[in-house]
Write a protein that holds these residues in place. Structure first.
Motif, PDB file in Angstrom:
ATOM      1  N   SER A  69      60.571  39.589  43.424  1.00 48.02           N
ATOM      2  CA  SER A  69      59.242  40.143  43.694  1.00 48.02           C
ATOM      3  C   SER A  69      58.463  39.235  44.632  1.00 48.02           C
ATOM      4  O   SER A  69      58.732  38.034  44.718  1.00 48.02           O
ATOM      5  CB  SER A  69      58.479  40.330  42.378  1.00 48.02           C
ATOM      6  N   SER A  70      57.491  39.812  45.329  1.00 47.40           N
ATOM      7  CA  SER A  70      56.615  39.015  46.192  1.00 47.40           C
ATOM      8  C   SER A  70      55.175  39.213  45.758  1.00 47.40           C
ATOM      9  O   SER A  70      54.760  40.327  45.437  1.00 47.40           O
ATOM     10  CB  SER A  70      56.796  39.402  47.662  1.00 47.40           C
ATOM     11  N   LEU A  71      54.441  38.113  45.723  1.00 47.50           N
ATOM     12  CA  LEU A  71      53.015  38.129  45.386  1.00 47.50           C
ATOM     13  C   LEU A  71      52.287  37.410  46.506  1.00 47.50           C
ATOM     14  O   LEU A  71      52.460  36.203  46.695  1.00 47.50           O
ATOM     15  CB  LEU A  71      52.772  37.461  44.035  1.00 47.50           C
ATOM     16  N   ARG A  72      51.472  38.165  47.244  1.00 41.82           N
ATOM     17  CA  ARG A  72      50.859  37.625  48.458  1.00 41.82           C
ATOM     18  C   ARG A  72      49.370  37.968  48.554  1.00 41.82           C
ATOM     19  O   ARG A  72      48.942  39.033  48.160  1.00 41.82           O
ATOM     20  CB  ARG A  72      51.557  38.193  49.691  1.00 41.82           C
ATOM     21  N   ASN A  73      48.641  37.021  49.109  1.00 38.03           N
ATOM     22  CA  ASN A  73      47.237  37.224  49.483  1.00 38.03           C
ATOM     23  C   ASN A  73      46.339  37.608  48.321  1.00 38.03           C
ATOM     24  O   ASN A  73      45.460  38.467  48.452  1.00 38.03           O
ATOM     25  CB  ASN A  73      47.140  38.262  50.615  1.00 38.03           C
ATOM     26  N   SER A  74      46.523  36.950  47.184  1.00 34.73           N
ATOM     27  CA  SER A  74      45.637  37.172  46.035  1.00 34.73           C
ATOM     28  C   SER A  74      44.299  36.473  46.278  1.00 34.73           C
ATOM     29  O   SER A  74      44.247  35.384  46.856  1.00 34.73           O
ATOM     30  CB  SER A  74      46.278  36.619  44.760  1.00 34.73           C
ATOM     31  N   ALA A  75      43.225  37.066  45.783  1.00 34.66           N
ATOM     32  CA  ALA A  75      41.910  36.434  45.846  1.00 34.66           C
ATOM     33  C   ALA A  75      41.858  35.202  44.944  1.00 34.66           C
ATOM     34  O   ALA A  75      41.008  34.338  45.123  1.00 34.66           O
ATOM     35  CB  ALA A  75      40.826  37.421  45.434  1.00 34.66           C
ATOM     36  N   ARG A  76      42.783  35.119  43.979  1.00 41.22           N
ATOM     37  CA  ARG A  76      42.852  33.981  43.051  1.00 41.22           C
ATOM     38  C   ARG A  76      44.300  33.519  42.954  1.00 41.22           C
ATOM     39  O   ARG A  76      44.923  33.265  43.957  1.00 41.22           O
ATOM     40  CB  ARG A  76      42.258  34.394  41.712  1.00 41.22           C
ATOM     41  N   TRP A  77      44.859  33.409  41.742  1.00 43.72           N
ATOM     42  CA  TRP A  77      46.258  33.019  41.556  1.00 43.72           C
ATOM     43  C   TRP A  77      47.175  34.203  41.860  1.00 43.72           C
ATOM     44  O   TRP A  77      46.819  35.345  41.616  1.00 43.72           O
ATOM     45  CB  TRP A  77      46.508  32.584  40.106  1.00 43.72           C
ATOM     46  N   GLY A  78      48.385  33.906  42.317  1.00 43.95           N
ATOM     47  CA  GLY A  78      49.408  34.942  42.378  1.00 43.95           C
ATOM     48  C   GLY A  78      49.740  35.394  40.962  1.00 43.95           C
ATOM     49  O   GLY A  78      49.672  36.573  40.631  1.00 43.95           O
ATOM     50  N   ILE A  79      50.082  34.421  40.097  1.00 40.00           N
ATOM     51  CA  ILE A  79      50.329  34.682  38.670  1.00 40.00           C
ATOM     52  C   ILE A  79      49.480  33.728  37.854  1.00 40.00           C
ATOM     53  O   ILE A  79      49.501  32.518  38.073  1.00 40.00           O
ATOM     54  CB  ILE A  79      51.818  34.498  38.304  1.00 40.00           C
ATOM     55  N   ASN A  98      48.052  32.927  48.478  1.00 38.19           N
ATOM     56  CA  ASN A  98      47.263  33.136  47.261  1.00 38.19           C
ATOM     57  C   ASN A  98      46.188  32.056  47.178  1.00 38.19           C
ATOM     58  O   ASN A  98      46.502  30.859  47.193  1.00 38.19           O
ATOM     59  CB  ASN A  98      48.175  33.126  46.041  1.00 38.19           C
ATOM     60  N   SER A  99      44.915  32.447  47.103  1.00 41.00           N
ATOM     61  CA  SER A  99      43.787  31.527  47.287  1.00 41.00           C
ATOM     62  C   SER A  99      43.791  30.342  46.341  1.00 41.00           C
ATOM     63  O   SER A  99      43.527  29.222  46.761  1.00 41.00           O
ATOM     64  CB  SER A  99      42.463  32.286  47.143  1.00 41.00           C
ATOM     65  N   PHE A 100      44.070  30.543  45.039  1.00 37.26           N
ATOM     66  CA  PHE A 100      44.052  29.434  44.083  1.00 37.26           C
ATOM     67  C   PHE A 100      45.411  28.740  44.016  1.00 37.26           C
ATOM     68  O   PHE A 100      45.522  27.640  43.508  1.00 37.26           O
ATOM     69  CB  PHE A 100      43.694  29.917  42.683  1.00 37.26           C
ATOM     70  N   GLY A 101      46.453  29.404  44.455  1.00 36.09           N
ATOM     71  CA  GLY A 101      47.816  28.890  44.372  1.00 36.09           C
ATOM     72  C   GLY A 101      48.740  30.007  43.918  1.00 36.09           C
ATOM     73  O   GLY A 101      48.307  31.107  43.580  1.00 36.09           O
ATOM     74  N   ASP A 102      50.014  29.720  43.892  1.00 35.48           N
ATOM     75  CA  ASP A 102      50.999  30.759  43.579  1.00 35.48           C
ATOM     76  C   ASP A 102      51.092  31.055  42.082  1.00 35.48           C
ATOM     77  O   ASP A 102      50.999  32.205  41.668  1.00 35.48           O
ATOM     78  CB  ASP A 102      52.368  30.355  44.122  1.00 35.48           C
ATOM     79  N   ILE A 103      51.278  30.002  41.275  1.00 36.61           N
ATOM     80  CA  ILE A 103      51.403  30.173  39.822  1.00 36.61           C
ATOM     81  C   ILE A 103      50.516  29.138  39.146  1.00 36.61           C
ATOM     82  O   ILE A 103      50.635  27.932  39.423  1.00 36.61           O
ATOM     83  CB  ILE A 103      52.856  29.962  39.358  1.00 36.61           C
ATOM     84  N   ARG A 104      49.642  29.583  38.278  1.00 37.00           N
ATOM     85  CA  ARG A 104      48.743  28.667  37.569  1.00 37.00           C
ATOM     86  C   ARG A 104      49.588  27.686  36.750  1.00 37.00           C
ATOM     87  O   ARG A 104      50.526  28.098  36.049  1.00 37.00           O
ATOM     88  CB  ARG A 104      47.801  29.442  36.670  1.00 37.00           C
ATOM     89  N   PRO A 105      49.268  26.400  36.788  1.00 32.79           N
ATOM     90  CA  PRO A 105      50.079  25.414  36.065  1.00 32.79           C
ATOM     91  C   PRO A 105      50.176  25.667  34.554  1.00 32.79           C
ATOM     92  O   PRO A 105      51.130  25.205  33.921  1.00 32.79           O
ATOM     93  CB  PRO A 105      49.354  24.099  36.337  1.00 32.79           C
ATOM     94  N   ALA A 106      49.269  26.418  33.973  1.00 33.23           N
ATOM     95  CA  ALA A 106      49.318  26.702  32.532  1.00 33.23           C
ATOM     96  C   ALA A 106      50.466  27.633  32.140  1.00 33.23           C
ATOM     97  O   ALA A 106      50.748  27.795  30.956  1.00 33.23           O
ATOM     98  CB  ALA A 106      47.993  27.314  32.076  1.00 33.23           C
ATOM     99  N   CYS A 107      51.135  28.249  33.113  1.00 31.49           N
ATOM    100  CA  CYS A 107      52.234  29.156  32.814  1.00 31.49           C
ATOM    101  C   CYS A 107      53.440  28.374  32.303  1.00 31.49           C
ATOM    102  O   CYS A 107      53.868  27.402  32.923  1.00 31.49           O
ATOM    103  CB  CYS A 107      52.646  29.949  34.051  1.00 31.49           C
ATOM    104  N   SER A 108      53.990  28.799  31.174  1.00 33.61           N
ATOM    105  CA  SER A 108      55.211  28.201  30.634  1.00 33.61           C
ATOM    106  C   SER A 108      56.394  28.981  31.164  1.00 33.61           C
ATOM    107  O   SER A 108      56.374  30.194  31.197  1.00 33.61           O
ATOM    108  CB  SER A 108      55.211  28.287  29.111  1.00 33.61           C
ATOM    109  N   ASN A 109      57.416  28.275  31.574  1.00 34.70           N
ATOM    110  CA  ASN A 109      58.656  28.958  31.954  1.00 34.70           C
ATOM    111  C   ASN A 109      59.832  28.025  31.807  1.00 34.70           C
ATOM    112  O   ASN A 109      59.713  26.895  31.576  1.00 34.70           O
ATOM    113  CB  ASN A 109      58.576  29.539  33.370  1.00 34.70           C
TER     114      ASN A 109
END
Length: 109
Positions: A69-79, A98-109
């Protein structure tokens, strides 16, 4: 929720003409099954006007699998993940602009 496209028929979430951004897709507390999937999805110009979520794709005490998947040009985080949201990243994802970044660091993976 399952949004599963194919390489030839991708699923697209984007803004309508004349609107700078749309909100996004939020996997919320009661949507925590392991069958939440985004595959072959293109998301763009989202991440705006959400009361709690700050991403085009937001995970709130839920689990979501994202691949190809692609996540582009978000006003905030991509995810965005919050309140123990769990993100499983599969292969083939791309992010850009993505304005705030691609993936918020709080995401667990």
């Amino acid at each position: 929720i399952q949004a599963v496209g194919t390489p030839q028929q991708r699923i697209v979430f984007t803004r309508v003409p004349g609107v700078p951004y749309w909100g996004g897709v939020n996997f919320a507390v009661y949507n925590n099954g392991t069958d939440n999937r985004f595959e072959y999805v293109d998301m763009s110009y989202g991440g705006d006007n959400q009361a709690l979520a700050f991403g085009m794709l937001s995970v709130d005490m839920a689990q979501v699998y994202v691949a190809h998947s692609s996540l582009r040009n978000s006003a905030r985080w991509g995810i965005d993940c919050y309140r123990a949201g769990y993100l499983v990243l599969g292969p083939g994802n791309s992010f850009a602009g993505n304005s705030f970044g691609d993936i918020r660091p709080a995401c667990s993976n």
